[in-house]
Design an enzyme around this catalytic site. Structure first.
Site, PDB file in Angstrom:
ATOM      1  N   TYR A 134     -10.850  28.779 105.110  1.00  0.00           N
ATOM      2  CA  TYR A 134     -11.609  28.909 106.084  1.00  0.00           C
ATOM      3  C   TYR A 134     -10.735  29.173 107.397  1.00  0.00           C
ATOM      4  O   TYR A 134      -9.732  29.900 107.041  1.00  0.00           O
ATOM      5  CB  TYR A 134     -12.602  27.886 106.331  1.00  0.00           C
ATOM      6  CG  TYR A 134     -13.833  28.201 107.171  1.00  0.00           C
ATOM      7  CD1 TYR A 134     -14.641  29.251 106.725  1.00  0.00           C
ATOM      8  CD2 TYR A 134     -14.225  27.754 108.353  1.00  0.00           C
ATOM      9  CE1 TYR A 134     -15.706  29.645 107.290  1.00  0.00           C
ATOM     10  CE2 TYR A 134     -15.450  27.792 109.009  1.00  0.00           C
ATOM     11  CZ  TYR A 134     -16.193  28.996 108.643  1.00  0.00           C
ATOM     12  OH  TYR A 134     -17.348  29.265 109.243  1.00  0.00           O
ATOM     13  N   LYS A 162     -32.147  33.195  84.133  1.00  0.00           N
ATOM     14  CA  LYS A 162     -31.446  34.510  83.816  1.00  0.00           C
ATOM     15  C   LYS A 162     -29.910  34.288  84.241  1.00  0.00           C
ATOM     16  O   LYS A 162     -28.783  34.555  83.619  1.00  0.00           O
ATOM     17  CB  LYS A 162     -31.844  35.566  84.471  1.00  0.00           C
ATOM     18  CG  LYS A 162     -31.616  36.981  84.084  1.00  0.00           C
ATOM     19  CD  LYS A 162     -32.257  37.540  82.805  1.00  0.00           C
ATOM     20  CE  LYS A 162     -32.104  38.566  82.518  1.00  0.00           C
ATOM     21  NZ  LYS A 162     -33.076  38.998  81.357  1.00  0.00           N
TER      22      LYS A 162
END
Length: 490
Positions: free
Chosen positions: A116, A171
Site C-alpha cells: 500500500y 459460478k
C-alpha cells in the site's frame, strides 16, 4: 408414498432421530425412507445410552414436498422421535459460498509499505503511463466479472438480482475450483439493456473478462453484442456459449458411439432461447445436416410472422423442409433430440418414433424434457443435466477452461473458433477407446478437462486465422465394438 420424480442431492436432508436401542430400530428407519422413494446416503450415530440411540439420517429426496413426506413417514413409526430436520443445501449457503483472501501477508511495516502507501504509488504511475500493464500488475490478469440482471435464473424465471446471487456465487466458486480463475458476482438492479451495457462498460477496467449469466433472451443477445463491440476484453454469455460447447462435445462422442456423421443427421431442438440458439448456430457452423427449432411459437419455419430477430434468423437457416407441426411430430424419424426448455414435454412413446440409434439430450433442470429412464428404452444414447444420471452435460466442463485460456492469451474477444476448439478438446479428453453409451463426456471432476480446454482456447486465440478442423465422425467400421454395443440401455 413413493415419488415418481428422481431424488437428487439438491434436495438432500439430514434428519436427527431418537430411536429405541434395539437391533431393529435403525433398519426400520432405512426401510421407511426407501419405501417413501428417497435414497439413504449416510447414517451416523450421534449419541447413545442403554435405552436410546440418536442418529443423523441423510437422504436424497425429489423436492421439498417429497422431503416432507419422508419426514412424515418416519414420524409415524413406533418409538421414533424426529428431533430436527436440516436442509443440507440451505446449510451449505449460510453466509455465502465465496470470500476474498489476500495473496500477501501484510505482517510487517515493510510489507505494508510496498503493498500500500507509499510503494503502491509507483505501480499506479506505471499503469497510468502504460495501461496495458494493468494485466500484469493487478488482479485484472486473472479476474472475471460474473454479471446478471436476474431475469432468467436457472429454470426459475425472473427472480431479480438478489435471488440470482446464490447462482453467481456458485459460478465464482466453480471458476476458482476448476480453472484457477478469480471471479466475482456482479448482480445488477436493472433489466434495461442500455443501463446494463453502461454499467458493465464502467466496471470493465478491473476485469480480464466478462461472464454474462442468467440474462433473458432476446435481451442477452443485444447486451453481449454491444459489450463485445465496446470492450477490449472477452465477453462470454455462458448460458449461450458454454452450453453450446458442451452439447457439441457430447454430440461429437455420441455420434461416434452410434456410427453416424453430423452432416447426415436431423436434429430437433426444444427451446430457442439463449442456450438453444447458440447450440443451433454452433451445430450449423460445424455442418449439421438439418435442424428443427421448436419454441413457444411452435416449429420455427420460413414464412412465420411476429418473430423476434433471433427467431427470424433461425427460421431462415433451419428447418429445410418447412415442418410446422408439434414437437412429438418433429421427432418422428429424427436422429437427435436436444432439449433446453421445460420438463416433461415428451414421453417414451415419442422417443420411440425417432430414427434407429437415436440420441437424446434432455437438459432441462432439475426435471428433463423426458424421463431418462423412459428415453433409455428407445434411444441409444441419453444425456441430461443431472449429476445423478449418466452423461451429465454441465457447463463447468467448458467455462473455467475457456476463461483460463483467454486470460492466459490476453485475448480481447471470444470467438467461434475458440468454441469449436473447446468442444473438440472436451470430446477428446474422454478418448475414442473409452466412449460408450453411458460415457460420452468426461466427469466434471476430471482434472484433465480445464487444462485441455485452456490449451485449445489459447491456441485458437494465438492463431485467429486458423479454423479448427471439424470433429472426426468415425463410421461403424472405425469403432466396431462401440457401434455394436450402442443399443438402448435400460
Amino acid at each position: 408414498m413413493a415419488t415418481t420424480r428422481l431424488p437428487s442431492a439438491g434436495f438432500s436432508i439430514t434428519i436427527r432421530i431418537a430411536v429405541p436401542a434395539d437391533a431393529s430400530s435403525i433398519g426400520r428407519l432405512t426401510t421407511s425412507v426407501g419405501e417413501a422413494g428417497a435414497v439413504v446416503t449416510a447414517l451416523d450415530v450421534v449419541d447413545s445410552d442403554p435405552n436410546c440411540v440418536i442418529v443423523d439420517l441423510t437422504c436424497d429426496t425429489a423436492d421439498s414436498g417429497h422431503a416432507g413426506q419422508v419426514v412424515d413417514a418416519l414420524r409415524v413409526l413406533d418409538g421414533v422421535d424426529v428431533r430436527k430436520v436440516s436442509d443440507r443445501t440451505f446449510l451449505l449457503h449460510l453466509g455465502g459460498k465465496i470470500e476474498v483472501n489476500s495473496k500477501v501477508g501484510l505482517r510487517t511495516r515493510d510489507e505494508l509499505s510496498r503493498a500500500y502507501t507509499p510503494g503502491v504509488a509507483r505501480v499506479c504511475q506505471a499503469i497510468a503511463d502504460n495501461p496495458a500493464d494493468a494485466r500484469r500488475l493487478t488482479i485484472k490478469r486473472n479476474t472475471v466479472a460474473v454479471v446478471s440482471d436476474g431475469s432468467a435464473v436457472l429454470g426459475l424465471g425472473n427472480l431479480g438480482p438478489a435471488a440470482s446471487l446464490p447462482v453467481m456465487e456458485g459460478k465464482a466458486a466453480l471458476f476458482k475450483r476448476f480453472g484457477g480463475v478469480d471471479a466475482w458476482p456482479v448482480v445488477l438492479d436493472t433489466q434495461d439493456t442500455d443501463e446494463i451495457v453502461a454499467i458493465v462498460k464502467a466496471i470493465a477496467p478491473a476485469y480480464g473478462g466478462i461472464n454474462l449469466e442468467d440474462i433473458a433472451a432476446p435481451r442477452c443477445f443485444e447486451v453481449e453484442a454491444r459489450l463485445r463491440e465496446a470492450l477490449d476484453i472477452p465477453v462470454f454469455h455462458d448460458d449461450q456459449h458454454g452450453t453450446a460447447i458442451c452439447v457439441l462435445a457430447a454430440l461429437t462422442n455420441a455420434l461416434r458411439v452410434v456410427g453416424k456423421h453430423l452432416a447426415d443427421v436431423r436434429v430437433v431442438v426444444s427451446g430457442a432461447g439463449a442456450a438453444g440458439t447458440a447450440i443451433m448456430k454452433l451445430l450449423l457452423r460445424q455442418g449439421v445436416g438439418d435442424i428443427i427449432a421448436y419454441d413457444r411459437q411452435g416449429a420455427l419455419h420460413r414464412g412465420q410472422t411476429g418473430l423476434n430477430p433471433a427467431w427470424q434468423w433461425l427460421a431462415e437457416h433451419t428447418n429445410r423442409d418447412g415442418y410446422s407441426g408439434d414437437l412429438p411430430g418433429a421427432l418422428a424419424g429424427a436422429d437427435v433430440f436436444i432439449g433446453v426448455s421445460a420438463p416433461n414435454l415428451l414421453t417414451g412413446a415419442d422417443i420411440a418414433t425417432m430414427a434407429k440409434d437415436a440420441i437424446v439430450f434432455a437438459l432441462a433442470n432439475p426435471d428433463p424434457e423426458v424421463d431418462p429412464r423412459e428415453a433409455r428404452k428407445h434411444a441409444a444414447v441419453v444425456a441430461t443435466g443431472r449429476s445423478d444420471q449418466p452423461n451429465q452435460i454441465n457447463n463447468v466442463l467448458a467455462f473455467p477452461g475457456v476463461f483460463r485460456g483467454m486470460l492466459d492469451a490476453h485475448a480481447e474477444e471470444f470467438t467461434e473458433e475458440m468454441a469449436l476448439a473447446a468442444a473438440q478438446a472436451i470430446a477428446d479428453v474422454v478418448g475414442v477407446e473409452k466412449i460408450n453409451p453411458t460415457v460420452i463426456v468426461p466427469s466434471v471432476f476430471d482434472s484433465r478437462v480445464a487444462p485441455a480446454v485452456a490449451a485449445a482456447v489459447r491456441a485458437a486465440a494465438q492463431n485467429p486465422t486458423r479454423t479448427p478442423a471439424p470433429a472426426a465422425d468415425p463410421g461403424p467400421a472405425d469403432l466396431p465394438e462401440i457401434a455394436a454395443n450402442a443399443s438402448a440401455t435400460p
